[in-house]
Design an enzyme around this catalytic site. Structure first.
Site, PDB file in Angstrom:
ATOM      1  N   TYR A  38     -69.064 -32.719  -3.656  1.00 33.76           N
ATOM      2  CA  TYR A  38     -70.441 -32.375  -4.269  1.00 33.76           C
ATOM      3  C   TYR A  38     -71.504 -33.232  -3.622  1.00 33.76           C
ATOM      4  O   TYR A  38     -72.705 -32.949  -3.727  1.00 33.76           O
ATOM      5  CB  TYR A  38     -70.392 -32.413  -5.584  1.00 33.76           C
ATOM      6  CG  TYR A  38     -69.800 -31.342  -6.638  1.00 33.76           C
ATOM      7  CD1 TYR A  38     -68.707 -30.662  -6.275  1.00 33.76           C
ATOM      8  CD2 TYR A  38     -70.501 -30.713  -7.320  1.00 33.76           C
ATOM      9  CE1 TYR A  38     -68.334 -29.699  -6.818  1.00 33.76           C
ATOM     10  CE2 TYR A  38     -69.992 -29.535  -8.136  1.00 33.76           C
ATOM     11  CZ  TYR A  38     -68.807 -29.076  -7.843  1.00 33.76           C
ATOM     12  OH  TYR A  38     -68.229 -28.140  -8.602  1.00 33.76           O
ATOM     13  N   LYS A  64     -54.805 -33.136  -2.503  1.00 29.57           N
ATOM     14  CA  LYS A  64     -54.418 -32.519  -1.581  1.00 29.57           C
ATOM     15  C   LYS A  64     -53.947 -33.409  -0.342  1.00 29.57           C
ATOM     16  O   LYS A  64     -54.504 -33.467   0.659  1.00 29.57           O
ATOM     17  CB  LYS A  64     -55.498 -31.594  -0.949  1.00 29.57           C
ATOM     18  CG  LYS A  64     -55.146 -30.302  -0.171  1.00 29.57           C
ATOM     19  CD  LYS A  64     -54.085 -29.383  -0.686  1.00 29.57           C
ATOM     20  CE  LYS A  64     -53.554 -28.359   0.443  1.00 29.57           C
ATOM     21  NZ  LYS A  64     -52.559 -27.508   0.196  1.00 29.57           N
ATOM     22  N   ASP A  76     -52.926 -26.822  -5.064  1.00 28.26           N
ATOM     23  CA  ASP A  76     -52.438 -25.251  -4.910  1.00 28.26           C
ATOM     24  C   ASP A  76     -51.510 -25.166  -6.044  1.00 28.26           C
ATOM     25  O   ASP A  76     -51.315 -24.317  -6.926  1.00 28.26           O
ATOM     26  CB  ASP A  76     -52.006 -24.730  -3.801  1.00 28.26           C
ATOM     27  CG  ASP A  76     -51.231 -25.832  -2.746  1.00 28.26           C
ATOM     28  OD1 ASP A  76     -51.016 -26.882  -3.428  1.00 28.26           O
ATOM     29  OD2 ASP A  76     -50.752 -25.366  -1.675  1.00 28.26           O
ATOM     30  N   ASP A  86     -63.424 -28.966 -10.939  1.00 28.94           N
ATOM     31  CA  ASP A  86     -64.380 -27.994 -11.377  1.00 28.94           C
ATOM     32  C   ASP A  86     -63.368 -26.551 -11.390  1.00 28.94           C
ATOM     33  O   ASP A  86     -63.665 -26.005 -12.446  1.00 28.94           O
ATOM     34  CB  ASP A  86     -65.502 -27.764 -10.313  1.00 28.94           C
ATOM     35  CG  ASP A  86     -66.152 -26.465 -10.473  1.00 28.94           C
ATOM     36  OD1 ASP A  86     -66.781 -26.169 -11.574  1.00 28.94           O
ATOM     37  OD2 ASP A  86     -66.709 -25.616  -9.495  1.00 28.94           O
ATOM     38  N   ASP A 131     -61.759 -24.768 -15.131  1.00 28.23           N
ATOM     39  CA  ASP A 131     -61.951 -23.341 -15.674  1.00 28.23           C
ATOM     40  C   ASP A 131     -60.565 -22.643 -15.885  1.00 28.23           C
ATOM     41  O   ASP A 131     -60.571 -21.967 -16.868  1.00 28.23           O
ATOM     42  CB  ASP A 131     -62.862 -22.779 -14.439  1.00 28.23           C
ATOM     43  CG  ASP A 131     -64.208 -22.765 -14.804  1.00 28.23           C
ATOM     44  OD1 ASP A 131     -64.842 -23.552 -15.514  1.00 28.23           O
ATOM     45  OD2 ASP A 131     -64.948 -21.686 -14.436  1.00 28.23           O
TER      46      ASP A 131
END
Ligand code: IPM
Ligand code: MG
Length: 377
Positions: free
Chosen positions: A159, A210, A242, A266, A270
């Site tokens: 970000y 990751k 993942d 982020d 959700d």
């Protein structure tokens, strides 16, 4: 210096004084201006009961700020926020501002607020409420008892990493660039918040990265692993992002506390929120090393239902409870608000987003009335 006889008098004055707090309100866009007053009314009600008072100052952010000043985060807003004990934000954004240049978008205001207040730790709980299990799209046996805390790094990663932008290459092609970067100190401070959070919860921490592909993730994993030595009572595990996404949907009860970087957090927060079937119920806290934190619902500004008295104010109200507990040290008042939310749900009141068969559909105002009635009881 105090003379002998005046000492008891000052002593009494101190205890008779009502505790005062300065709260900055950032209603923002969409349903924000409808739900903020509900939380304010709840705070004022418990304030009287627990003998504290808040002075509220409202400031502009997001689209509302763009319309009024041309900037999504006016300097004045950041200044007012810095001077307060805590900030209560609703939500930002809407179709109207979606096509403006990036520096004039509502989201840029939110990122500026996070950076300006150095809110590096974002705590997003996803707790399923027994009254709302049937609102989840997942099977009851999968989600019953889910209680996850996502600790998301909020001021670094892709970000904010440099370089960023859309550049023209030597061949005249355009090239969009963002940089995912973390320094050791950035990883360490969010990891420590996560370990301490896990200690206060179920004692399990899952770090998501990751590292099979990204160097930045390898450093993340190395640092989180190294710091485990300082938190020997926390059981640490690692997942690739993942797989973590898959496990959240497959068997969410395996998770207690999750720590991850800005972008993965982020997305996963959700997903975790949606396990509960009611993103309209979830509060969050964004905290820095010192200075005021920002307390806000996980949901967005819902421009499609704005101004129609359809919004669910309960995530905002629960964010106010989080603020009372963590920023203002008023745990009894926070518990009172949380209990009142449970009471209105037990009585069957539901806004459209959490409506199910046999319950009573209400709007934002009626939900607010029911909540205040439960608080007065
Ligand atoms: C969130 C939101 C923000 C983010 C947007 C609005 C900038 O999605 O708080 O999760 O990506 O962090
Ligand atoms: Mg998001």
């Amino acid at each position: 210096m105090l003379v002998g006889s005046s000492l008891p008098f000052h002593f009494l004055m101190y205890f008779a004084m009502t505790q005062q707090y300065r709260i900055t309100l950032l209603p923002g866009d969409g349903i924000g201006p409808e739900i903020i007053p509900v939380a304010v009314a709840a705070i004022e009600t418990v304030g009287k009961q627990f003998d504290f008072a808040c002075s509220f100052e409202t400031a502009l952010i997001g689209g509302a700020a763009i319309d009024a000043t041309g900037s999504p985060l006016p300097d004045e807003t950041l200044t007012i926020c810095k001077q307060s004990d805590a900030v209560m934000l609703a939500a930002i954004g809407g179709y109207k501002w979606d096509n403006l240049p990036r520096e004039q978008r509502p989201e840029t205001g939110l990122l500026g607020l996070r950076a300006g207040l150095e809110l590096f730790a974002n705590l997003r709980p996803a707790t399923i409420l027994p009254q709302l299990i049937d609102a989840s799209t997942l099977k009851r046996e999968v989600v019953e008892g889910v209680d996850i805390m996502v600790v998301r790094e909020l001021t670094g990663g892709v970000y904010f990493g440099q370089p960023k932008g859309i550049f023209t290459t030597e061949t005249g092609e355009q090239r969009g660039v963002n940089t995912m970067a973390y320094t050791t100190s950035e990883i360490d401070r969010i990891a420590r918040v996560a370990y301490e959070t896990a200690q206060k919860r179920g004692g399990k921490l899952c770090s998501v990265d990751k590292a099979n592909v990204l160097d930045v993730s390898q450093l993340w994993r190395d640092r989180v692993t190294a710091l485990n030595a300082d938190y020997g009572d926390v059981e640490l595990s690692h997942l690739y992002v993942d797989n973590a996404a898959m496990q959240l949907i497959r068997a969410p009860k395996q998770f207690d506390t999750i720590v991850t970087g800005n972008l993965f957090g982020d997305i996963l927060s959700d997903a975790a929120a949606m396990l509960t079937g009611s993103i309209g119920m979830l509060p969050s806290a964004s905290l820095g090393a010192d200075g005021p934190g920002v307390y806000e619902p996980v949901h967005g500004s819902a421009p499609d239902i704005a101004g129609q008295d359809k919004a669910n104010p309960l995530a905002q109200v629960l964010s106010a409870a989080m603020m009372l507990r963590y920023a203002l040290n008023q745990p009894a008042a926070a518990s009172k608000i949380e209990a009142a939310v449970m009471t209105v749900l037990d009585r069957g009141f539901r806004t459209g987003d959490i409506m199910s068969e046999g319950q009573t559909l209400v709007g934002c105002k009626a939900m607010s009335d029911a909540l205040l009635e439960a608080l007065e009881a």
